[in-house]
Design a protein around this motif. Structure first.
Motif, PDB file in Angstrom:
ATOM      1  N   UNK A  70       1.106  -1.134  -0.307  1.00 37.97           N
ATOM      2  CA  UNK A  70       0.348  -0.010   0.356  1.00 37.97           C
ATOM      3  C   UNK A  70       0.915   1.362  -0.375  1.00 37.97           C
ATOM      4  N   UNK A  71       0.074   1.824  -0.540  1.00 38.94           N
ATOM      5  CA  UNK A  71       1.582   3.587  -0.985  1.00 38.94           C
ATOM      6  C   UNK A  71       1.038   4.540  -0.148  1.00 38.94           C
ATOM      7  N   UNK A  72       2.564   5.202  -0.466  1.00 37.09           N
ATOM      8  CA  UNK A  72       2.256   6.824   0.332  1.00 37.09           C
ATOM      9  C   UNK A  72       1.136   7.293  -0.111  1.00 37.09           C
ATOM     10  N   UNK A  73       0.527   8.048   0.745  1.00 33.15           N
ATOM     11  CA  UNK A  73      -0.730   9.346   1.049  1.00 33.15           C
ATOM     12  C   UNK A  73      -1.953   8.414  -0.547  1.00 33.15           C
ATOM     13  N   UNK A  74      -1.782   7.336  -0.140  1.00 31.54           N
ATOM     14  CA  UNK A  74      -2.565   6.726  -0.998  1.00 31.54           C
ATOM     15  C   UNK A  74      -4.360   5.763  -0.005  1.00 31.54           C
ATOM     16  N   UNK A  75      -5.248   6.168  -1.222  1.00 25.13           N
ATOM     17  CA  UNK A  75      -6.773   5.752  -0.404  1.00 25.13           C
ATOM     18  C   UNK A  75      -6.902   4.355  -0.161  1.00 25.13           C
ATOM     19  N   UNK A  76      -6.630   3.263   0.391  1.00 24.25           N
ATOM     20  CA  UNK A  76      -6.696   2.236  -0.792  1.00 24.25           C
ATOM     21  C   UNK A  76      -7.975   1.553   0.208  1.00 24.25           C
ATOM     22  N   UNK A  77      -8.706   0.531  -0.088  1.00 24.45           N
ATOM     23  CA  UNK A  77      -9.666   0.631   0.167  1.00 24.45           C
ATOM     24  C   UNK A  77     -10.193  -1.366   0.234  1.00 24.45           C
ATOM     25  N   UNK A  78      -9.879  -1.969   0.853  1.00 24.61           N
ATOM     26  CA  UNK A  78     -10.246  -3.692   0.904  1.00 24.61           C
ATOM     27  C   UNK A  78     -12.108  -4.242   1.871  1.00 24.61           C
ATOM     28  N   UNK A  79     -12.348  -4.366   0.172  1.00 25.34           N
ATOM     29  CA  UNK A  79     -13.768  -4.334  -0.031  1.00 25.34           C
ATOM     30  C   UNK A  79     -14.146  -6.315  -0.365  1.00 25.34           C
ATOM     31  N   UNK A  80     -15.045  -6.533   0.421  1.00 25.82           N
ATOM     32  CA  UNK A  80     -15.661  -7.542  -0.037  1.00 25.82           C
ATOM     33  C   UNK A  80     -16.859  -8.455   0.932  1.00 25.82           C
ATOM     34  N   UNK A  81     -17.545  -9.232   0.061  1.00 27.41           N
ATOM     35  CA  UNK A  81     -18.526  -9.256   1.400  1.00 27.41           C
ATOM     36  C   UNK A  81     -18.526  -9.555   3.134  1.00 27.41           C
ATOM     37  N   UNK A  82     -19.027  -9.789   3.863  1.00 29.36           N
ATOM     38  CA  UNK A  82     -19.193  -9.917   5.665  1.00 29.36           C
ATOM     39  C   UNK A  82     -18.337 -11.442   5.548  1.00 29.36           C
ATOM     40  N   UNK A  83     -17.601 -11.624   6.140  1.00 30.52           N
ATOM     41  CA  UNK A  83     -17.114 -12.759   6.374  1.00 30.52           C
ATOM     42  C   UNK A  83     -15.787 -12.741   5.398  1.00 30.52           C
ATOM     43  N   UNK A  84     -15.480 -12.203   4.157  1.00 27.09           N
ATOM     44  CA  UNK A  84     -14.190 -12.311   3.719  1.00 27.09           C
ATOM     45  C   UNK A  84     -12.526 -12.066   3.750  1.00 27.09           C
ATOM     46  N   UNK A  85     -12.524 -11.771   5.540  1.00 29.11           N
ATOM     47  CA  UNK A  85     -11.420 -11.098   5.912  1.00 29.11           C
ATOM     48  C   UNK A  85     -10.858  -9.849   5.761  1.00 29.11           C
ATOM     49  N   UNK A  86     -11.771  -9.007   5.054  1.00 25.92           N
ATOM     50  CA  UNK A  86     -10.952  -7.368   5.408  1.00 25.92           C
ATOM     51  C   UNK A  86     -11.125  -6.731   6.655  1.00 25.92           C
ATOM     52  N   UNK A  87     -11.951  -6.645   7.409  1.00 30.43           N
ATOM     53  CA  UNK A  87     -11.521  -6.623   8.284  1.00 30.43           C
ATOM     54  C   UNK A  87     -10.923  -7.498   9.409  1.00 30.43           C
ATOM     55  N   UNK A  88     -10.413  -8.324   9.278  1.00 24.22           N
ATOM     56  CA  UNK A  88      -9.317  -8.994  10.138  1.00 24.22           C
ATOM     57  C   UNK A  88      -7.735  -8.512   9.321  1.00 24.22           C
ATOM     58  N   UNK A  89      -8.007  -8.127   8.455  1.00 22.95           N
ATOM     59  CA  UNK A  89      -6.659  -8.323   7.678  1.00 22.95           C
ATOM     60  C   UNK A  89      -6.387  -6.151   8.469  1.00 22.95           C
ATOM     61  N   UNK A  90      -6.902  -5.818   8.389  1.00 20.30           N
ATOM     62  CA  UNK A  90      -7.297  -3.863   9.284  1.00 20.30           C
ATOM     63  C   UNK A  90      -7.005  -4.208  10.908  1.00 20.30           C
ATOM     64  N   UNK A  91      -7.222  -5.582  11.171  1.00 21.98           N
ATOM     65  CA  UNK A  91      -7.045  -5.564  12.846  1.00 21.98           C
ATOM     66  C   UNK A  91      -5.851  -6.108  12.692  1.00 21.98           C
ATOM     67  N   UNK A 111     -14.061   6.347  -3.850  1.00 24.74           N
ATOM     68  CA  UNK A 111     -12.801   6.682  -2.843  1.00 24.74           C
ATOM     69  C   UNK A 111     -11.704   6.987  -3.244  1.00 24.74           C
ATOM     70  N   UNK A 112     -11.677   5.371  -3.843  1.00 24.96           N
ATOM     71  CA  UNK A 112     -11.010   4.854  -3.553  1.00 24.96           C
ATOM     72  C   UNK A 112      -9.255   5.141  -4.781  1.00 24.96           C
ATOM     73  N   UNK A 113      -8.267   5.329  -5.111  1.00 27.37           N
ATOM     74  CA  UNK A 113      -7.550   5.190  -6.030  1.00 27.37           C
ATOM     75  C   UNK A 113      -7.060   3.701  -5.962  1.00 27.37           C
ATOM     76  N   UNK A 114      -7.375   2.618  -5.237  1.00 28.22           N
ATOM     77  CA  UNK A 114      -6.749   1.519  -5.068  1.00 28.22           C
ATOM     78  C   UNK A 114      -7.900   0.636  -4.141  1.00 28.22           C
ATOM     79  N   UNK A 115      -8.164  -0.657  -5.484  1.00 29.98           N
ATOM     80  CA  UNK A 115      -9.103  -1.265  -4.293  1.00 29.98           C
ATOM     81  C   UNK A 115      -8.781  -2.690  -4.609  1.00 29.98           C
ATOM     82  N   UNK A 116      -8.946  -3.453  -2.932  1.00 32.31           N
ATOM     83  CA  UNK A 116      -7.993  -4.970  -3.243  1.00 32.31           C
ATOM     84  C   UNK A 116      -9.283  -5.683  -2.666  1.00 32.31           C
ATOM     85  N   UNK A 117     -10.244  -6.543  -3.434  1.00 35.95           N
ATOM     86  CA  UNK A 117     -11.509  -7.312  -3.848  1.00 35.95           C
ATOM     87  C   UNK A 117     -10.938  -8.650  -3.140  1.00 35.95           C
ATOM     88  N   UNK A 118     -12.199  -9.268  -1.541  1.00 45.09           N
ATOM     89  CA  UNK A 118     -11.211 -10.437  -1.758  1.00 45.09           C
ATOM     90  C   UNK A 118     -12.350 -10.773  -1.100  1.00 45.09           C
TER      91      UNK A 118
END
Length: 362
Positions: free
Chosen positions: A33-54, A207-214
């Motif tokens: 994830x790059x400096x000063x980037x708006x990076x989004x973790x996107x996916x349905x419930x239970x896909x792991x996005x919040x676990x990765x953030x935490x 919102x995003x500069x880039x998106x990761x779909x999980x």
């Protein structure tokens, strides 16, 4: 490791149960994830996005792999030793404190000199445009205003990275869209990396500069909003991002126009531009409802069908059509101020321009 990145996640896995038969919450995830980037973790419930953030925040300990922030490995450090802050779904503002006091609290805990705190609080109030509400308490603020205070409080200590766990989910639709604009403005003015978690595809695209779909603990595709929407690399990504139609059929490569797609159970062939990786044979043709066009029936190289449902949604009209092979597709036409001439039961043809056709493995 890429030292131009703000965050490096390398082969991270997270298991809550040490049993190979139970799928991990994160399964060998790697992302830069790059400096000063708006990076989004996107996916349905239970896909792991919040676990990765935490895991990045330090609220979860990874089972394997490593996490680097600003070039320093942090996966074994506690949250307070990582230069990150988090804005949660629940803003967790102190109800007995004013807006100013809520913003100042984190600076006091950080040990910033008391003489420097008022100037920093004033800077944050200006950033989120809350100067006129500085003395109010959370109960006297709207949901959007509370969200701004939480954002200002998280930004005040000048973290390297701000983590946002669906912070707009509690807002009504109109306010949510207004806050999307504000959130993007604040990120650009603050000049730091934002990592944003959402299950809202439209929000991610806006919102995003880039998106990761999980999905299922894995990242399926990383790209700009345009790349994710226009050139999805997996059926799941294509289906999850926006509306899309799928038709099974067969591809026949053709030297002159790239290829011809024959939908299953239909005599027509559709000119298309197949990806070089796909060979002749069984494939899936995918197309967005707004990229197709309803025309008069019985035209060559068009799908023949009948209008089954007409839905007026203000800016556009949605048509569900049943094709001659009994498959159903959805099409979208922008409204231009006049009533639609197409009604339920009308015979139509569906025109698919070659550039609108996405071909995927069957």
């Amino acid at each position: 490791m890429n030292h131009t990145s703000s965050i490096e996640v390398q082969h991270v896995s997270k298991r809550y149960i040490d049993d190979p038969a139970v799928a991990p919450a994160l399964d060998d995830v790697s992302v830069s994830i790059r400096h000063n980037e708006f990076f989004t973790l996107l996916g349905p419930s239970g896909c792991g996005k919040t676990t990765l953030l935490r895991s990045i925040a330090g609220f979860e300990q990874v089972s394997s792999g490593s996490i680097h922030i600003g070039g320093h490995r942090v996966d074994e450090l506690p949250p307070y030793k990582r230069r990150v802050n988090t804005v949660f779904q629940n803003y967790a503002l102190f109800p007995h404190m004013s807006v100013t006091e809520n913003i100042a609290f984190g600076l006091e805990m950080q040990g910033l000199e008391r003489s420097a705190i008022p100037a920093r609080v004033k800077e944050m109030l200006a950033l989120v445009q809350m100067e006129h509400l500085a003395r109010r308490r959370p109960a006297e603020l709207s949901g959007g205003q509370q969200q701004r205070v939480a954002l200002a409080r998280a930004l005040a200590p000048k973290p390297d990275v701000l983590l946002l766990d669906e912070p707009l989910s509690a807002l009504d639709l109109k306010l949510r869209k207004e806050m999307q604009v504000e959130l993007k403005r604040v990120q650009q003015e603050a000049g730091i990396t934002f990592i944003f978690v959402t299950h809202d595809q439209e929000e991610a695209l806006a919102l995003s500069d880039r998106i990761a779909v999980m999905s299922s603990g894995r990242i399926l595709q990383i790209g700009t909003p345009n790349e994710i929407y226009e050139r999805p690399q997996h059926r799941f990504v294509a289906h999850f991002i926006g509306d899309i139609n799928f038709l099974p059929g067969n591809l026949r490569r053709c030297a002159q126009n790239g290829g011809l797609f024959q939908p299953e159970g239909m005599p027509v062939e559709i000119p298309c531009n197949p990806a070089t990786a796909l060979e002749s044979g069984a494939v899936q043709l995918a197309f967005r409802p707004e990229r197709s066009k309803l025309v008069e029936p019985s035209q060559p190289h068009h799908l023949q069908g009948v209008v089954e449902t007409v839905l007026y949604v203000g800016t556009a009209t949605l048509y569900q059509c049943r094709l001659s092979n009994n498959a159903t597709v959805m099409l979208r036409e922008n409204n231009e101020g006049s009533a639609s001439a197409r009604t339920v039961g009308s015979s139509v043809a569906v025109h698919l321009p070659p550039h609108a056709c996405l071909l995927m493995e069957a």
